[in-house]
Design a protein around this motif. Structure first.
Motif, PDB file in Angstrom:
ATOM      1  N   THR A  19       0.830  -1.208   0.000  1.00 53.73           N
ATOM      2  CA  THR A  19       0.000   0.000   0.000  1.00 53.73           C
ATOM      3  C   THR A  19       0.865   1.259   0.000  1.00 53.73           C
ATOM      4  OG1 THR A  19      -1.773  -1.166   1.162  1.00 53.73           O
ATOM      5  CG2 THR A  19      -1.805   1.245   1.249  1.00 53.73           C
ATOM      6  N   GLU A  22       2.291   2.461  -3.266  1.00 51.85           N
ATOM      7  CA  GLU A  22       1.350   3.062  -4.215  1.00 51.85           C
ATOM      8  C   GLU A  22       1.166   4.566  -4.008  1.00 51.85           C
ATOM      9  OE1 GLU A  22      -2.228   0.850  -3.523  1.00 51.85           O
ATOM     10  OE2 GLU A  22      -1.595  -0.810  -4.804  1.00 51.85           O
ATOM     11  N   ILE A  23       1.646   5.088  -2.906  1.00 51.18           N
ATOM     12  CA  ILE A  23       1.425   6.498  -2.577  1.00 51.18           C
ATOM     13  C   ILE A  23       2.392   7.372  -3.379  1.00 51.18           C
ATOM     14  CG2 ILE A  23       1.445   8.222  -0.725  1.00 51.18           C
ATOM     15  CD1 ILE A  23      -0.765   6.072  -0.449  1.00 51.18           C
ATOM     16  N   ASN A  80      -0.933  10.951   3.701  1.00 48.39           N
ATOM     17  CA  ASN A  80      -1.555  10.100   2.687  1.00 48.39           C
ATOM     18  C   ASN A  80      -1.303   8.615   2.980  1.00 48.39           C
ATOM     19  OD1 ASN A  80      -2.529  12.333   1.333  1.00 48.39           O
ATOM     20  ND2 ASN A  80      -0.849  12.394  -0.137  1.00 48.39           N
ATOM     21  N   ASP A  83      -3.549   7.582   6.022  1.00 47.41           N
ATOM     22  CA  ASP A  83      -4.950   7.462   5.624  1.00 47.41           C
ATOM     23  C   ASP A  83      -5.188   6.209   4.794  1.00 47.41           C
ATOM     24  OD1 ASP A  83      -5.430   9.858   6.921  1.00 47.41           O
ATOM     25  OD2 ASP A  83      -5.542  11.053   5.069  1.00 47.41           O
ATOM     26  N   ARG A  84      -4.326   5.981   3.821  1.00 49.11           N
ATOM     27  CA  ARG A  84      -4.512   4.838   2.920  1.00 49.11           C
ATOM     28  C   ARG A  84      -4.267   3.509   3.641  1.00 49.11           C
ATOM     29  NH1 ARG A  84      -7.335   2.975  -1.082  1.00 49.11           N
ATOM     30  NH2 ARG A  84      -6.153   1.688  -2.520  1.00 49.11           N
ATOM     31  N   HIS A  87      -7.197   2.682   5.857  1.00 49.67           N
ATOM     32  CA  HIS A  87      -8.335   2.229   5.044  1.00 49.67           C
ATOM     33  C   HIS A  87      -8.124   0.801   4.530  1.00 49.67           C
ATOM     34  CE1 HIS A  87     -11.563   2.278   2.089  1.00 49.67           C
ATOM     35  NE2 HIS A  87     -10.677   1.918   1.180  1.00 49.67           N
ATOM     36  N   ILE A  88      -6.961   0.519   3.993  1.00 49.04           N
ATOM     37  CA  ILE A  88      -6.684  -0.809   3.433  1.00 49.04           C
ATOM     38  C   ILE A  88      -6.701  -1.879   4.518  1.00 49.04           C
ATOM     39  CG2 ILE A  88      -4.857  -2.218   2.357  1.00 49.04           C
ATOM     40  CD1 ILE A  88      -6.424  -0.517   0.354  1.00 49.04           C
TER      41      ILE A  88
END
Length: 110
Positions: A19, A22-23, A80, A83-84, A87-88
């Motif tokens: 994850t 990907e940021i 970011n 947060d990501r 969520h994941i």
């Protein structure tokens, strides 16, 4: 049918590491410990590299060691990521993470 699902630290670390990659603004991950540093030297880097998982009071916490792209706002990239990753972890692993700490350990030109 009843049973239980267990997410291992290694699986969670891999999910979080993938994850983070990907940021935008993340160039890569830095070894989280000496063992990972040796693995990298030997060419054995894995998706979970740069992620350290701990359990605090029954909750998972994560430390991410990133290398940021030169010229990006590191605080924005870190927000970011948090947060990501939060969520994941919730949607893909069904876990509420406690602390998520991002350590920018390097900056690199892309």
């Amino acid at each position: 049918m009843s049973g239980s699902i267990q997410i291992t630290d290694a699986a969670l670390a891999s999910l979080i590491g993938l994850t983070a990659h990907e940021i935008p603004g993340v160039v890569g991950m830095a070894p989280a410990n000496f063992k990972e540093g040796i693995a990298r030297v030997l060419g054995q880097a894995q998706a979970r590299e740069g992620v350290s998982i701990s359990r605090e009071g029954g909750r998972f916490s994560a430390d991410l060691y990133i290398v940021a792209a030169y010229g990006v706002s590191i605080p924005t990239v870190a927000r970011n990521i948090v947060d990501r990753v939060r969520h994941i972890a919730k949607t893909h692993a069904g876990l509420e993470l406690g602390e998520i700490r991002v350590h920018a350990v390097g900056v690199q030109r892309v």
